[in-house]
Write a protein that holds these residues in place. Structure first.
Motif, PDB file in Angstrom:
ATOM      1  N   GLU A 146      20.048  14.228  -8.373  1.00  0.00           N
ATOM      2  CA  GLU A 146      18.779  14.249  -8.643  1.00  0.00           C
ATOM      3  C   GLU A 146      18.105  12.828  -8.923  1.00  0.00           C
ATOM      4  O   GLU A 146      18.655  12.359  -9.756  1.00  0.00           O
ATOM      5  CB  GLU A 146      18.479  15.608  -9.374  1.00  0.00           C
ATOM      6  N   ILE A 147      17.068  12.693  -8.349  1.00  0.00           N
ATOM      7  CA  ILE A 147      16.432  11.416  -8.550  1.00  0.00           C
ATOM      8  C   ILE A 147      14.915  11.690  -8.875  1.00  0.00           C
ATOM      9  O   ILE A 147      14.204  12.258  -8.133  1.00  0.00           O
ATOM     10  CB  ILE A 147      16.503  10.283  -7.341  1.00  0.00           C
ATOM     11  N   LEU A 148      14.598  11.080  -9.797  1.00  0.00           N
ATOM     12  CA  LEU A 148      13.071  11.487 -10.227  1.00  0.00           C
ATOM     13  C   LEU A 148      12.271   9.783 -10.298  1.00  0.00           C
ATOM     14  O   LEU A 148      12.779   8.999 -11.006  1.00  0.00           O
ATOM     15  CB  LEU A 148      12.914  11.927 -11.645  1.00  0.00           C
ATOM     16  N   ILE A 149      11.377   9.842  -9.537  1.00  0.00           N
ATOM     17  CA  ILE A 149      10.563   8.524  -9.426  1.00  0.00           C
ATOM     18  C   ILE A 149       9.406   8.955 -10.236  1.00  0.00           C
ATOM     19  O   ILE A 149       8.299   9.552  -9.838  1.00  0.00           O
ATOM     20  CB  ILE A 149      10.283   7.710  -8.023  1.00  0.00           C
ATOM     21  N   GLU A 150       9.290   8.389 -11.479  1.00  0.00           N
ATOM     22  CA  GLU A 150       8.048   8.971 -12.545  1.00  0.00           C
ATOM     23  C   GLU A 150       6.907   8.021 -12.141  1.00  0.00           C
ATOM     24  O   GLU A 150       6.882   6.732 -12.243  1.00  0.00           O
ATOM     25  CB  GLU A 150       8.667   8.511 -13.739  1.00  0.00           C
ATOM     26  N   MET A 151       5.857   8.827 -11.953  1.00  0.00           N
ATOM     27  CA  MET A 151       4.564   8.437 -11.506  1.00  0.00           C
ATOM     28  C   MET A 151       3.487   9.087 -12.556  1.00  0.00           C
ATOM     29  O   MET A 151       3.062  10.294 -12.461  1.00  0.00           O
ATOM     30  CB  MET A 151       4.083   8.852 -10.215  1.00  0.00           C
ATOM     31  N   PRO A 152       3.401   8.555 -13.983  1.00  0.00           N
ATOM     32  CA  PRO A 152       2.668   9.217 -14.974  1.00  0.00           C
ATOM     33  C   PRO A 152       1.301   9.852 -14.491  1.00  0.00           C
ATOM     34  O   PRO A 152       0.891  10.867 -15.272  1.00  0.00           O
ATOM     35  CB  PRO A 152       2.775   8.109 -15.907  1.00  0.00           C
ATOM     36  N   GLU A 153       0.633   9.281 -13.613  1.00  0.00           N
ATOM     37  CA  GLU A 153      -0.976   9.592 -13.328  1.00  0.00           C
ATOM     38  C   GLU A 153      -0.942  10.239 -12.197  1.00  0.00           C
ATOM     39  O   GLU A 153      -2.117  10.827 -11.986  1.00  0.00           O
ATOM     40  CB  GLU A 153      -1.523   8.229 -13.091  1.00  0.00           C
ATOM     41  N   ALA A 154       0.377  10.857 -11.513  1.00  0.00           N
ATOM     42  CA  ALA A 154       0.261  11.541 -10.212  1.00  0.00           C
ATOM     43  C   ALA A 154      -0.335  12.912 -10.592  1.00  0.00           C
ATOM     44  O   ALA A 154      -0.103  13.711 -11.616  1.00  0.00           O
ATOM     45  CB  ALA A 154       1.535  11.775  -9.831  1.00  0.00           C
ATOM     46  N   VAL A 170       0.930  -1.268   0.111  1.00  0.00           N
ATOM     47  CA  VAL A 170      -0.133  -0.071  -0.275  1.00  0.00           C
ATOM     48  C   VAL A 170       0.956   1.194  -0.069  1.00  0.00           C
ATOM     49  O   VAL A 170       0.682   2.272  -0.676  1.00  0.00           O
ATOM     50  CB  VAL A 170      -1.021  -0.140   1.131  1.00  0.00           C
ATOM     51  N   SER A 171       1.920   1.162   0.977  1.00  0.00           N
ATOM     52  CA  SER A 171       2.817   2.465   1.067  1.00  0.00           C
ATOM     53  C   SER A 171       3.665   2.865  -0.260  1.00  0.00           C
ATOM     54  O   SER A 171       3.693   3.977  -0.688  1.00  0.00           O
ATOM     55  CB  SER A 171       3.930   2.319   2.152  1.00  0.00           C
ATOM     56  N   LEU A 172       3.860   1.810  -1.007  1.00  0.00           N
ATOM     57  CA  LEU A 172       4.672   1.759  -2.334  1.00  0.00           C
ATOM     58  C   LEU A 172       3.734   2.650  -3.348  1.00  0.00           C
ATOM     59  O   LEU A 172       4.403   3.015  -4.223  1.00  0.00           O
ATOM     60  CB  LEU A 172       5.169   0.697  -3.197  1.00  0.00           C
ATOM     61  N   GLN A 173       2.546   2.807  -2.974  1.00  0.00           N
ATOM     62  CA  GLN A 173       1.503   3.617  -4.176  1.00  0.00           C
ATOM     63  C   GLN A 173       1.583   5.032  -3.630  1.00  0.00           C
ATOM     64  O   GLN A 173       0.900   5.745  -4.264  1.00  0.00           O
ATOM     65  CB  GLN A 173       0.092   2.925  -4.091  1.00  0.00           C
ATOM     66  N   LYS A 174       2.293   5.355  -2.724  1.00  0.00           N
ATOM     67  CA  LYS A 174       2.172   6.655  -2.067  1.00  0.00           C
ATOM     68  C   LYS A 174       3.306   7.531  -2.473  1.00  0.00           C
ATOM     69  O   LYS A 174       4.275   7.093  -2.078  1.00  0.00           O
ATOM     70  CB  LYS A 174       1.902   6.820  -0.673  1.00  0.00           C
ATOM     71  N   ASN A 175       3.427   8.692  -2.999  1.00  0.00           N
ATOM     72  CA  ASN A 175       4.399   9.337  -3.677  1.00  0.00           C
ATOM     73  C   ASN A 175       5.420   9.882  -2.341  1.00  0.00           C
ATOM     74  O   ASN A 175       6.526  10.000  -2.437  1.00  0.00           O
ATOM     75  CB  ASN A 175       4.168  10.511  -4.304  1.00  0.00           C
ATOM     76  N   ASP A 176       4.838  10.254  -1.239  1.00  0.00           N
ATOM     77  CA  ASP A 176       5.689  10.801  -0.141  1.00  0.00           C
ATOM     78  C   ASP A 176       6.472   9.611   0.231  1.00  0.00           C
ATOM     79  O   ASP A 176       7.634   9.808   0.836  1.00  0.00           O
ATOM     80  CB  ASP A 176       4.960  11.482   0.957  1.00  0.00           C
ATOM     81  N   PHE A 177       6.093   8.366   0.424  1.00  0.00           N
ATOM     82  CA  PHE A 177       6.601   7.197   1.020  1.00  0.00           C
ATOM     83  C   PHE A 177       7.846   6.976  -0.014  1.00  0.00           C
ATOM     84  O   PHE A 177       8.911   6.661   0.611  1.00  0.00           O
ATOM     85  CB  PHE A 177       5.699   6.071   1.361  1.00  0.00           C
ATOM     86  N   LEU A 178       7.607   6.965  -1.115  1.00  0.00           N
ATOM     87  CA  LEU A 178       8.739   6.543  -2.157  1.00  0.00           C
ATOM     88  C   LEU A 178       9.687   7.631  -2.087  1.00  0.00           C
ATOM     89  O   LEU A 178      10.812   7.202  -2.190  1.00  0.00           O
ATOM     90  CB  LEU A 178       7.965   6.468  -3.713  1.00  0.00           C
ATOM     91  N   VAL A 230      14.976  14.386  -4.428  1.00  0.00           N
ATOM     92  CA  VAL A 230      14.122  13.279  -4.921  1.00  0.00           C
ATOM     93  C   VAL A 230      12.783  13.923  -5.053  1.00  0.00           C
ATOM     94  O   VAL A 230      12.121  14.525  -4.283  1.00  0.00           O
ATOM     95  CB  VAL A 230      14.153  12.311  -3.721  1.00  0.00           C
ATOM     96  N   VAL A 231      12.226  13.539  -6.193  1.00  0.00           N
ATOM     97  CA  VAL A 231      10.592  14.055  -6.574  1.00  0.00           C
ATOM     98  C   VAL A 231      10.079  12.565  -7.000  1.00  0.00           C
ATOM     99  O   VAL A 231      10.618  11.892  -7.923  1.00  0.00           O
ATOM    100  CB  VAL A 231      10.585  14.750  -7.866  1.00  0.00           C
ATOM    101  N   ALA A 232       9.082  12.303  -6.473  1.00  0.00           N
ATOM    102  CA  ALA A 232       8.189  11.064  -6.683  1.00  0.00           C
ATOM    103  C   ALA A 232       6.846  11.685  -7.468  1.00  0.00           C
ATOM    104  O   ALA A 232       6.222  12.286  -6.451  1.00  0.00           O
ATOM    105  CB  ALA A 232       7.984  10.208  -5.619  1.00  0.00           C
ATOM    106  N   GLY A 233       6.744  11.352  -8.611  1.00  0.00           N
ATOM    107  CA  GLY A 233       5.709  11.988  -9.197  1.00  0.00           C
ATOM    108  C   GLY A 233       5.840  12.427 -10.613  1.00  0.00           C
ATOM    109  O   GLY A 233       6.435  11.634 -11.488  1.00  0.00           O
TER     110      GLY A 233
END
Length: 425
Positions: free
Chosen positions: A243-251, A146-154, A419-422
């Motif tokens: 700089e690290i980007l965790i791409e979440m296309p639907e965010a 569940v947590s791995l679906q949350k941008n702040d957790f990632l 780090v940016v997740a989204g």
């Protein structure tokens, strides 16, 4: 007659008094630090164990042992432990931290003689049943999923791993790590970590000679565990400007976390750096809140912090913003940092921060438990109460020019791990 048009006079807190502990030892050598205060017949006894024997191949060993230590002994099942503790109106709590684990007992004084033997059994004869381990693994994997679906957790997870690598501070835990947990690993860790030589007891509440005698009679005798142990110690070098980007296309929102490895509580600049952090993002009236939330409306909340760990410390800024304004938010954050380097902080703003920090410190000392917590911070950092004297003096007297120097020294945004997740436009 009271003039309600005039605001009440504001005065800076002049003195903060700390309750200092009584230091004793049990017959088996365990140090006991007691804050004897309060009128209620209630006591908190906290057993703290340093984390030991770090193994990158078993990153969940200490955490799992901490979670399951009260889930069954050679004499009592998990259900029986819970029922006996509840019967006496007591409460047991386990906590895991990257540097230490603890087992806390809250009890009425009149029931200590009945409740402490239960705790002694837990600390000497825990068996970590396979059934309880299986339930723990299943629950933790589901929670992780569940947590791995949350941008702040990632963002938080990746930020920690980028700074601290595969250590207790930054292990990149996955479901595979939970599947790899073996009962024997928990028993081995239990033998090595939960022993008198690795234990410190902190007591808070109404705790006098009679209560100490009960504690010594039950816990001060020989313990069963005597496994080999080596204290965890780590050294780190912060990655420069990654700089690290965790791409979440639907965010719809992007989580931002940035910062770097820095000083901890033992450093002479730590108190001044905390004042600087408070100005930047350490309270609701901070510059980051005023700009990113109030003026720009990019977020509901943003903050910064300085965290002290055993072997290091780190500074971070964290927020979640609309995905379409992510880059603009990062730009505004960096602008606020540059302002702290280039401009003098107005005295009125600095006075407000002084009052907030001193008020927060005073407000955090509301009972014997909180006084004990403040002492623990000192004890595990190898400090004494002169630390708080220096801290209070720094908060009261540090000037804007000194803060500007600290900003140049420690707020080097070009060196931040970002780090940016989204999505980052």
């Amino acid at each position: 007659m009271l003039n309600r048009i005039l605001a009440p006079e504001s005065k800076q807190i002049s003195e903060i008094n700390f309750k200092k502990p009584l230091a004793q030892h049990l017959d088996n050598g365990i140090p006991v630090f007691t804050i004897n205060a309060g009128r209620q017949e209630l006591v908190r006894i906290e057993f703290i164990f340093k984390n030991v024997n770090w193994d990158e191949g078993k990153p969940l060993q200490a955490l799992t042992a901490s979670h399951l230590i009260n889930n069954g002994t050679t004499e009592l099942s998990a259900k029986e432990i819970a029922e006996k503790v509840d019967f006496y109106g007591a409460f047991l709590q386990t906590e895991y931290g990257a540097d230490q684990c603890s087992v806390k007992l809250y009890s009425l004084n009149k029931h200590l003689a009945e409740v402490l033997p239960i705790l002694y059994s837990i600390l000497n004869a825990s068996v970590f049943p396979e059934k309880e381990l299986s339930i723990f693994v299943q629950n933790q994997k589901q929670s992780l999923s569940v947590s791995l679906q949350k941008n702040d957790f990632l963002a938080r997870k990746q930020f920690a791993n980028a700074l601290f690598g595969d250590t207790p501070y930054g292990s990149n835990i996955s479901a595979v790590n939970y599947d790899a947990i073996k009962r024997q690993d928990l028993l081995d860790y239990f033998q090595a970590a939960y022993k008198p030589e690795n234990c410190t007891i902190f007591v808070a509440g109404k705790f006098e000679e009679n209560e100490f005698s009960i504690l010594n009679a039950v816990v001060g005798k020989d313990w069963a565990n005597n496994g080999d142990s080596k204290d965890n110690h780590f050294s780190f070098s912060s990655p420069i400007g990654s700089e690290i980007l965790i791409e979440m296309p639907e965010a719809l929102q992007s989580a931002i976390r940035m910062g770097m490895i820095t000083i901890n509580r033992t450093h002479e600049d730590f108190a001044g750096f905390q004042v600087l952090n408070c100005v930047l993002g350490g309270y609701f009236g901070s510059r980051l809140m005023s700009n990113i939330r109030e003026e720009k409306g990019y977020t509901y909340g943003i903050g910064s912090g300085v965290v002290s760990l055993q072997d290091t410390g780190y500074f971070f800024i964290a927020t979640e913003v609309g995905a379409d304004v992510c880059q603009s938010a990062v730009t505004e954050i960096e602008k606020e940092i540059d302002l702290l380097k280039n401009d003098i902080i107005p005295e009125e703003e600095l006075d407000l921060v002084r009052s907030y920090m001193l008020g927060s410190l005073l407000g955090s000392l509301e009972n014997a438990f909180s006084h004990a917590d403040k002492f623990k911070n000192l004890y595990f950092s190898g400090l004494d109460y002169s630390y708080y004297d220096r801290y209070i003096h720094t908060v009261k007297t540090i000037d804007s020019q000194s803060l500007r120097i600290l900003a140049h020294k420690y707020l080097i945004s070009s060196d931040f791990t970002k780090v940016v997740a989204g999505k980052k436009y």
